[in-house]
Design a protein around this motif. Structure first.
Motif, PDB file in Angstrom:
ATOM      1  N   LEU A 154       0.826  -1.210   0.000  1.00  0.00           N
ATOM      2  CA  LEU A 154       0.000   0.000   0.000  1.00  0.00           C
ATOM      3  C   LEU A 154       0.861   1.261   0.000  1.00  0.00           C
ATOM      4  CD1 LEU A 154      -2.698  -1.224   2.529  1.00  0.00           C
ATOM      5  CD2 LEU A 154      -3.123  -0.606   0.142  1.00  0.00           C
ATOM      6  N   GLN A 155       1.960   1.240   0.728  1.00  0.00           N
ATOM      7  CA  GLN A 155       2.858   2.399   0.746  1.00  0.00           C
ATOM      8  C   GLN A 155       3.477   2.644  -0.627  1.00  0.00           C
ATOM      9  OE1 GLN A 155       5.727   1.642   3.826  1.00  0.00           O
ATOM     10  NE2 GLN A 155       4.315   2.160   5.495  1.00  0.00           N
ATOM     11  N   ALA A 156       3.765   1.570  -1.338  1.00  0.00           N
ATOM     12  CA  ALA A 156       4.347   1.714  -2.673  1.00  0.00           C
ATOM     13  C   ALA A 156       3.305   2.150  -3.700  1.00  0.00           C
ATOM     14  CB  ALA A 156       4.986   0.400  -3.106  1.00  0.00           C
ATOM     15  N   SER A 157       2.047   1.760  -3.496  1.00  0.00           N
ATOM     16  CA  SER A 157       1.012   1.979  -4.510  1.00  0.00           C
ATOM     17  C   SER A 157       0.250   3.288  -4.334  1.00  0.00           C
ATOM     18  CB  SER A 157       0.010   0.818  -4.490  1.00  0.00           C
ATOM     19  OG  SER A 157       0.665  -0.413  -4.623  1.00  0.00           O
ATOM     20  N   ILE A 158      -0.108   3.603  -3.104  1.00  0.00           N
ATOM     21  CA  ILE A 158      -1.023   4.724  -2.857  1.00  0.00           C
ATOM     22  C   ILE A 158      -0.316   5.773  -2.012  1.00  0.00           C
ATOM     23  CG2 ILE A 158      -3.267   5.369  -1.904  1.00  0.00           C
ATOM     24  CD1 ILE A 158      -4.146   2.456  -2.375  1.00  0.00           C
ATOM     25  N   SER A 159      -0.235   6.975  -2.534  1.00  0.00           N
ATOM     26  CA  SER A 159       0.581   8.021  -1.913  1.00  0.00           C
ATOM     27  C   SER A 159       0.099   8.417  -0.524  1.00  0.00           C
ATOM     28  CB  SER A 159       0.628   9.251  -2.817  1.00  0.00           C
ATOM     29  OG  SER A 159      -0.687   9.755  -3.041  1.00  0.00           O
ATOM     30  N   LYS A 160      -1.204   8.312  -0.254  1.00  0.00           N
ATOM     31  CA  LYS A 160      -1.682   8.747   1.062  1.00  0.00           C
ATOM     32  C   LYS A 160      -1.234   7.806   2.184  1.00  0.00           C
ATOM     33  CE  LYS A 160      -6.338   6.662   0.844  1.00  0.00           C
ATOM     34  NZ  LYS A 160      -7.785   6.979   0.906  1.00  0.00           N
ATOM     35  N   TYR A 161      -0.786   6.606   1.816  1.00  0.00           N
ATOM     36  CA  TYR A 161      -0.244   5.681   2.813  1.00  0.00           C
ATOM     37  C   TYR A 161       1.287   5.699   2.832  1.00  0.00           C
ATOM     38  CZ  TYR A 161      -4.980   3.755   2.341  1.00  0.00           C
ATOM     39  OH  TYR A 161      -6.343   3.599   2.285  1.00  0.00           O
ATOM     40  N   ARG A 162       1.863   6.507   1.961  1.00  0.00           N
ATOM     41  CA  ARG A 162       3.320   6.509   1.786  1.00  0.00           C
ATOM     42  C   ARG A 162       3.991   7.433   2.804  1.00  0.00           C
ATOM     43  NH1 ARG A 162       4.321   7.610  -4.172  1.00  0.00           N
ATOM     44  NH2 ARG A 162       3.088   5.689  -4.258  1.00  0.00           N
ATOM     45  N   PRO A 163       5.031   6.971   3.500  1.00  0.00           N
ATOM     46  CA  PRO A 163       5.741   7.839   4.454  1.00  0.00           C
ATOM     47  C   PRO A 163       6.350   9.055   3.761  1.00  0.00           C
ATOM     48  CG  PRO A 163       6.341   5.533   4.775  1.00  0.00           C
ATOM     49  CD  PRO A 163       5.563   5.597   3.502  1.00  0.00           C
ATOM     50  N   LYS A 164       6.542  10.126   4.514  1.00  0.00           N
ATOM     51  CA  LYS A 164       7.051  11.376   3.953  1.00  0.00           C
ATOM     52  C   LYS A 164       8.424  11.207   3.317  1.00  0.00           C
ATOM     53  CE  LYS A 164       4.521  14.386   7.157  1.00  0.00           C
ATOM     54  NZ  LYS A 164       4.651  15.412   8.236  1.00  0.00           N
ATOM     55  N   SER A 175       4.824  11.434  -5.265  1.00  0.00           N
ATOM     56  CA  SER A 175       3.506  11.118  -4.694  1.00  0.00           C
ATOM     57  C   SER A 175       2.560  10.502  -5.724  1.00  0.00           C
ATOM     58  CB  SER A 175       2.879  12.384  -4.110  1.00  0.00           C
ATOM     59  OG  SER A 175       2.778  13.391  -5.112  1.00  0.00           O
ATOM     60  N   GLU A 176       3.109   9.943  -6.773  1.00  0.00           N
ATOM     61  CA  GLU A 176       2.261   9.329  -7.803  1.00  0.00           C
ATOM     62  C   GLU A 176       1.660   8.021  -7.287  1.00  0.00           C
ATOM     63  OE1 GLU A 176       2.564   7.638 -12.414  1.00  0.00           O
ATOM     64  OE2 GLU A 176       4.237   8.739 -11.503  1.00  0.00           O
ATOM     65  N   ASP A 177       0.386   7.792  -7.631  1.00  0.00           N
ATOM     66  CA  ASP A 177      -0.282   6.539  -7.262  1.00  0.00           C
ATOM     67  C   ASP A 177      -0.099   5.513  -8.376  1.00  0.00           C
ATOM     68  OD1 ASP A 177      -1.130   7.605  -4.899  1.00  0.00           O
ATOM     69  OD2 ASP A 177      -3.153   8.082  -5.597  1.00  0.00           O
ATOM     70  N   ILE A 180       9.503  -0.104  -9.837  1.00  0.00           N
ATOM     71  CA  ILE A 180       8.519   0.537 -10.724  1.00  0.00           C
ATOM     72  C   ILE A 180       9.192   1.598 -11.586  1.00  0.00           C
ATOM     73  CG2 ILE A 180       6.485   2.038 -10.763  1.00  0.00           C
ATOM     74  CD1 ILE A 180       5.504   0.544  -8.245  1.00  0.00           C
ATOM     75  N   LEU A 181      10.020   2.417 -10.968  1.00  0.00           N
ATOM     76  CA  LEU A 181      10.715   3.475 -11.707  1.00  0.00           C
ATOM     77  C   LEU A 181      11.737   2.898 -12.684  1.00  0.00           C
ATOM     78  CD1 LEU A 181      11.242   6.065  -8.812  1.00  0.00           C
ATOM     79  CD2 LEU A 181       9.522   6.105 -10.630  1.00  0.00           C
ATOM     80  N   LEU A 182      12.394   1.816 -12.287  1.00  0.00           N
ATOM     81  CA  LEU A 182      13.362   1.175 -13.183  1.00  0.00           C
ATOM     82  C   LEU A 182      12.670   0.618 -14.421  1.00  0.00           C
ATOM     83  CD1 LEU A 182      16.271   0.108 -13.690  1.00  0.00           C
ATOM     84  CD2 LEU A 182      15.583  -1.983 -12.497  1.00  0.00           C
ATOM     85  N   ASP A 183      11.516  -0.004 -14.213  1.00  0.00           N
ATOM     86  CA  ASP A 183      10.770  -0.561 -15.346  1.00  0.00           C
ATOM     87  C   ASP A 183      10.282   0.548 -16.274  1.00  0.00           C
ATOM     88  OD1 ASP A 183       9.533  -2.441 -16.957  1.00  0.00           O
ATOM     89  OD2 ASP A 183       7.674  -2.421 -15.794  1.00  0.00           O
ATOM     90  N   ALA A 184       9.876   1.670 -15.686  1.00  0.00           N
ATOM     91  CA  ALA A 184       9.429   2.806 -16.503  1.00  0.00           C
ATOM     92  C   ALA A 184      10.566   3.338 -17.364  1.00  0.00           C
ATOM     93  CB  ALA A 184       8.889   3.910 -15.599  1.00  0.00           C
ATOM     94  N   LYS A 185      11.785   3.209 -16.857  1.00  0.00           N
ATOM     95  CA  LYS A 185      12.951   3.713 -17.579  1.00  0.00           C
ATOM     96  C   LYS A 185      13.468   2.719 -18.610  1.00  0.00           C
ATOM     97  CE  LYS A 185      17.652   5.415 -16.739  1.00  0.00           C
ATOM     98  NZ  LYS A 185      18.689   5.682 -15.692  1.00  0.00           N
ATOM     99  N   GLU A 186      13.514   1.436 -18.240  1.00  0.00           N
ATOM    100  CA  GLU A 186      14.146   0.435 -19.105  1.00  0.00           C
ATOM    101  C   GLU A 186      13.157  -0.485 -19.810  1.00  0.00           C
ATOM    102  OE1 GLU A 186      17.140  -1.706 -17.007  1.00  0.00           O
ATOM    103  OE2 GLU A 186      18.202   0.094 -16.322  1.00  0.00           O
TER     104      GLU A 186
END
Length: 588
Positions: free
Chosen positions: A482-492, A500-502, A525-531
């Motif tokens: 949930l922290q990785a997927s939804i920004s409102k559950y993600r630590p600062k 803060s992308e969902d 997720i970011l690595l896959d978006a890049k490569e």
């Protein structure tokens, strides 16, 4: 030639002629898909392992391996039958035909050394055990470095199966990864712990596995401790753990351990022969003039493992090859070594010192029940309680089956028909009890997420997506997803680093399956978006990167500890104060 004449007389004149060096004649098991239903479990996940085995099967020796001289006795046919059974019938049935239908406790004085656990099996055919013992002696007498068959050096190997797919056929092989120099003086309980004096109470006192050891990681050729044997070519190679091409399968750089986890392991083989095994053969071997034995050259280890230059690697390889060449030219040594290996492989006595820990047999539900029935009903119930749900469901199917298939006949025959109804009832009772506990535990996990102010629909979906094979839910895994997927559950701190992308919860779970934690999942997720390499590859890549980073942090901490210890020692401070200061350093 007096010794040779005596040896001929001792062995009844049945001495084979001088054995030349190993002629690699690959004999890889070829099978069709329909024959091999279980082959997918033996495909290799590490490119290095697959490359090594393929090269050896083709009769080629990789740059990081050295073929040790000498020739082993022919491989008994039972080994190829066993290999075929493993990939066609499964490990449990293959073990049922290869090993005795019994599980025993290892001898008490050997249990602390035993690789694979304290419960062991013996081979049905003593000739198979004698052949396995001969491989140990072959390594001892032909290795380019000193090897002893003892509890602190060479006493075990990890048996594995390797399968490769080509067109519509499979190539299957059986092998053993041997580890010599197992317990050096510098052995510690953990990577960062200090080396405890041999025999010290904190190291087990009289039960310290290092007692008597003559091994040290500072020896010039300590790194030559990993040996590989294959059924297909019946030869042994020793691996150079400093070579960069083998880096990915090194489990522990400091102790130069090639990890058995990188091979598809099906069991361990332990061998503890008495010093006098072979009788007069060993006495005669000891009479060989020292000048005729090969002299092992000394080559200091590089200061940094795996970072040696090509020139250093070349010199190191040349050093090993010089030792091997000198052994090949020492004809009397070659002859005596061949006779010892031959004698051991033909001695029923040898098999008695082989202690196997085959996974298919030791984890076979029917065999475990059979052994428990010899003791008491209470033991049977305890054994049932120790089994996983999958094992219990499988055991229930076997015991209640009326099928005439050979698989059920072999396994059912272990449990008398009069005992089956009671055992089936106990299995049902245990499974029902576990289901009740599982429902209660899963409810508690959901409540944990509710207490974190997570929406019910999000909580239920995250728990479902992260549930284990047993059906148990985990609030910890779900919260990370949930922290990785939804920004409102993600630590600062994660928002500051990754935004803060969902992300879609279901898709994010594909990354988390390999990356596990919230931060590593976001990195994947970011690595896959890049490569654009896909969730699975991105998750695996980040997981490996995180493991590498963690290892580097631990290594830095270990070196820092060594520096602290050296500084405190120079000041004359005692160990207790060093431990206090070091504990503070680790906590920081």
């Amino acid at each position: 030639m007096e010794g040779i004449d005596a040896l001929c007389k001792f062995m009844g004149g049945s001495i084979r002629p001088h054995l030349g060096e190993c002629e690699r004649c690959p004999d890889v098991l070829k099978m069709g898909y329909k024959e091999a239903e279980n082959w997918t479990g033996f495909t290799c996940s590490r490119k290095c392992v697959g490359s090594l085995i393929a090269s050896l099967q083709d009769g080629k020796i990789p740059e990081y391996a050295h073929l040790i001289p000498g020739r082993l006795p022919p491989v008994p046919d039972d080994f190829r039958t066993f290999l075929r059974n493993v990939v066609s019938k499964g490990v449990e049935l293959a073990d049922a035909e290869f090993y005795e239908d019994d599980i025993q406790d290892a001898p008490p004085d050997l249990q602390r050394f035993m690789s694979g656990g304290r419960r062991v099996c013996h081979l049905k055919n003593w000739k198979n055990g004698a052949f396995l013992g001969s491989i140990f002696h072959h390594i001892q007498m032909n290795s380019p470095t000193e090897v002893e068959l003892t509890t602190w050096d060479l006493f075990h190997g990890h048996m594995f199966v390797h399968a490769t797919q080509k067109d519509n056929n499979l190539s299957c092989d059986l092998g053993i990864l041997f580890h010599a120099r197992e317990f050096p003086k510098e052995l510690r309980r953990n990577r960062l712990g200090k080396v405890i004096p041999i025999g010290h109470g904190d190291a087990g006192g009289e039960r310290d596995v290092r007692i008597g050891t003559q091994c040290s990681i500072h020896q010039g050729k300590y790194y030559l401790r990993n040996y590989v044997w294959l059924v297909s070519n019946n030869a042994v190679v020793v691996l150079d753990t400093h070579h960069p091409d083998i880096r990915e399968i090194i489990q522990d750089k400091e102790f130069h351990t090639v990890g058995s986890a990188y091979f598809r392991q099906i069991g361990d083989i332990n061998y503890f022969p008495p010093k006098g095994l072979g009788g007069d053969v060993h006495k005669l071997f000891a009479t060989v003039e020292r000048k005729n034995l090969p002299k092992h050259t000394s080559f200091p280890p590089p200061k940094q493992a795996h970072r040696s230059t090509p020139d250093e690697r070349r010199k190191r390889a040349q050093s090993v090859e010089r030792d091997i060449h000198s052994m090949q030219k020492a004809h009397r040594h070659r002859w005596y070594a061949a006779q010892v290996v031959h004698y051991v492989s033909h001695s029923r006595e040898t098999a008695g010192f082989i202690y196997a820990t085959p996974r298919g047999a030791l984890f076979s539900p029917t065999l475990r029940i059979k052994v428990a029935l010899k003791e008491s009903r209470e033991r049977v119930y305890k054994e049932i309680q120790r089994m996983s749900d999958d094992m219990l469901h499988g055991l229930s199917r076997v015991l209640s089956s009326t099928s005439t298939q050979s698989i059920y006949k072999v396994l059912q025959s272990r449990v008398d028909s009069c005992d089956r109804p009671r055992i089936l009832g106990e299995i049902k009772e245990v499974l029902e009890s576990r289901d009740a506990k599982k429902r209660n535990s899963n409810s508690q996990q959901l409540e944990k997420l509710k207490n974190l102010n997570i929406q019910l629909n999000h909580a239920n979906l995250a728990l479902k997506l992260t549930s284990g094979a047993s059906g148990l839910l985990s609030a910890f895994r779900a919260e990370n997803l949930l922290q990785a997927s939804i920004s409102k559950y993600r630590p600062k701190e994660l928002i500051a680093k990754y935004g803060s992308e969902d992300y879609d919860l279901t898709k994010a779970a594909l990354y988390q399956r390999h990356a596990f934690y919230a931060e590593s999942t976001l990195r994947a997720i970011l690595l896959d978006a890049k490569e654009g390499i896909g969730p699975a590859e991105a998750g695996k890549k980040i997981a490996m990167l995180c493991a590498k980073e963690a290892h580097e942090r631990w290594e830095a901490l270990r070196k820092r500890r060594e520096g602290i210890v050296a500084l405190l020692n120079s000041k004359g401070l005692d160990d207790k104060l060093m431990d206090v200061i070091y504990s503070y350093e680790v906590s920081q």
